[in-house]
Design a protein around this motif. Structure first.
Motif, PDB file in Angstrom:
ATOM      1  N   VAL A   1      69.924 -50.866 -13.652  1.00 19.46           N
ATOM      2  CA  VAL A   1      68.875 -49.677 -13.479  1.00 19.46           C
ATOM      3  C   VAL A   1      67.834 -50.712 -13.338  1.00 19.46           C
ATOM      4  O   VAL A   1      67.325 -51.361 -14.094  1.00 19.46           O
ATOM      5  N   PHE A   2      67.123 -50.513 -12.158  1.00 15.52           N
ATOM      6  CA  PHE A   2      65.767 -51.027 -11.818  1.00 15.52           C
ATOM      7  C   PHE A   2      64.710 -50.304 -11.560  1.00 15.52           C
ATOM      8  O   PHE A   2      64.998 -49.213 -10.727  1.00 15.52           O
ATOM      9  N   HIS A   3      63.634 -50.499 -11.745  1.00 11.35           N
ATOM     10  CA  HIS A   3      62.420 -49.403 -11.381  1.00 11.35           C
ATOM     11  C   HIS A   3      61.598 -50.464 -10.805  1.00 11.35           C
ATOM     12  O   HIS A   3      61.301 -51.446 -10.963  1.00 11.35           O
ATOM     13  N   GLY A   4      60.883 -49.642  -9.720  1.00  7.64           N
ATOM     14  CA  GLY A   4      59.994 -50.455  -8.761  1.00  7.64           C
ATOM     15  C   GLY A   4      58.954 -49.675  -8.442  1.00  7.64           C
ATOM     16  O   GLY A   4      59.206 -48.227  -8.334  1.00  7.64           O
ATOM     17  N   THR A   5      57.868 -50.309  -7.810  1.00 10.46           N
ATOM     18  CA  THR A   5      56.570 -49.504  -7.192  1.00 10.46           C
ATOM     19  C   THR A   5      56.555 -50.170  -5.898  1.00 10.46           C
ATOM     20  O   THR A   5      56.218 -51.169  -5.775  1.00 10.46           O
ATOM     21  N   CYS A   6      56.395 -49.298  -4.871  1.00  9.69           N
ATOM     22  CA  CYS A   6      56.096 -49.679  -3.372  1.00  9.69           C
ATOM     23  C   CYS A   6      54.774 -50.020  -3.659  1.00  9.69           C
ATOM     24  O   CYS A   6      53.896 -49.276  -4.136  1.00  9.69           O
TER      25      CYS A   6
ATOM     26  N   ALA B   1      60.481 -43.571   1.252  1.00  4.35           N
ATOM     27  CA  ALA B   1      58.908 -43.447   0.837  1.00  4.35           C
ATOM     28  C   ALA B   1      57.926 -43.204   1.930  1.00  4.35           C
ATOM     29  O   ALA B   1      56.858 -42.680   1.578  1.00  4.35           O
ATOM     30  N   GLY B   2      57.935 -44.077   3.110  1.00  2.00           N
ATOM     31  CA  GLY B   2      57.266 -43.727   4.181  1.00  2.00           C
ATOM     32  C   GLY B   2      56.035 -44.721   4.041  1.00  2.00           C
ATOM     33  O   GLY B   2      54.991 -44.824   4.542  1.00  2.00           O
ATOM     34  N   TYR B   3      56.295 -45.993   3.229  1.00  2.00           N
ATOM     35  CA  TYR B   3      55.186 -46.627   2.910  1.00  2.00           C
ATOM     36  C   TYR B   3      55.019 -47.993   3.917  1.00  2.00           C
ATOM     37  O   TYR B   3      53.975 -48.736   4.313  1.00  2.00           O
ATOM     38  N   GLY B   4      56.198 -48.264   4.776  1.00  2.00           N
ATOM     39  CA  GLY B   4      56.254 -49.162   5.653  1.00  2.00           C
ATOM     40  C   GLY B   4      56.012 -50.591   5.208  1.00  2.00           C
ATOM     41  O   GLY B   4      55.437 -51.322   5.964  1.00  2.00           O
TER      42      GLY B   4
ATOM     43  N   ALA C   1      55.766 -43.640  -4.524  1.00  2.00           N
ATOM     44  CA  ALA C   1      55.739 -45.108  -4.535  1.00  2.00           C
ATOM     45  C   ALA C   1      56.518 -45.693  -5.633  1.00  2.00           C
ATOM     46  O   ALA C   1      57.236 -46.643  -5.891  1.00  2.00           O
ATOM     47  N   ASN C   2      56.495 -44.802  -7.053  1.00  2.00           N
ATOM     48  CA  ASN C   2      57.302 -45.229  -8.141  1.00  2.00           C
ATOM     49  C   ASN C   2      59.013 -44.625  -7.762  1.00  2.00           C
ATOM     50  O   ASN C   2      59.179 -43.368  -7.605  1.00  2.00           O
ATOM     51  N   PHE C   3      59.917 -45.711  -7.986  1.00  2.89           N
ATOM     52  CA  PHE C   3      61.214 -45.339  -7.804  1.00  2.89           C
ATOM     53  C   PHE C   3      61.959 -46.045  -8.730  1.00  2.89           C
ATOM     54  O   PHE C   3      61.892 -47.029  -9.437  1.00  2.89           O
ATOM     55  N   VAL C   4      63.333 -45.369  -9.010  1.00  2.00           N
ATOM     56  CA  VAL C   4      64.501 -46.210  -9.478  1.00  2.00           C
ATOM     57  C   VAL C   4      65.751 -46.323  -8.530  1.00  2.00           C
ATOM     58  O   VAL C   4      65.872 -45.670  -7.935  1.00  2.00           O
ATOM     59  N   VAL C   5      66.340 -47.460  -9.002  1.00  2.00           N
ATOM     60  CA  VAL C   5      67.569 -47.977  -8.326  1.00  2.00           C
ATOM     61  C   VAL C   5      68.476 -47.906  -9.392  1.00  2.00           C
ATOM     62  O   VAL C   5      68.286 -48.653 -10.199  1.00  2.00           O
ATOM     63  N   GLU C   6      69.933 -47.331  -9.021  1.00  2.00           N
ATOM     64  CA  GLU C   6      70.927 -47.484  -9.808  1.00  2.00           C
ATOM     65  C   GLU C   6      72.041 -48.098  -9.001  1.00  2.00           C
ATOM     66  O   GLU C   6      72.222 -47.608  -8.149  1.00  2.00           O
TER      67      GLU C   6
END
Length: 106
Positions: free
Chosen positions: A99-104, A71-74, A39-44
């Motif tokens: 750099v962005f951090h996110g959580t599904c 991640a398969g969270y749909g 669920a926790n991810f980073v986008v660059e």
């Protein structure tokens, strides 16, 4: 001859990238720690200075794609550290990469 082939291959690779605000950004999305949670991810977003608005759009698209399929969270619900759609939010730039951090958020 080889140079021409190499250049045409580069042009084809670039043309397959989505374009945001006229820029085909190179974007990388990955889980912070797969063993703990996907669920926790980073986008660059590389070369964000070419278009900060485009970099924000690229990050949001990458985050939604990640949560929906990789991640398969749909879900496209994401809790961001810096909201990409907020033009007033201060971007975190590291050597020209946003750099962005996110959580599904299912």
């Amino acid at each position: 001859m080889l140079g021409a082939v190499a250049l045409s291959a580069c042009e084809k690779a670039k043309s397959k990238r989505p374009v945001y605000d006229g820029v085909p950004f190179s974007v990388k999305t990955k889980a912070v720690d797969k063993k703990v949670s996907r669920a926790n991810f980073v986008v660059e977003v590389k070369d964000a200075g070419l278009s900060l608005d485009g970099a924000r759009l690229a990050a949001e698209h990458a985050g939604v794609t990640y949560c929906l399929s990789e991640a398969g969270y749909g879900t496209s619900n994401i809790q961001w550290d810096v909201e990409p759609r907020n033009p007033d939010a201060q971007l975190r730039l590291v050597d020209g990469t946003a750099v962005f951090h996110g959580t599904c958020d299912p």
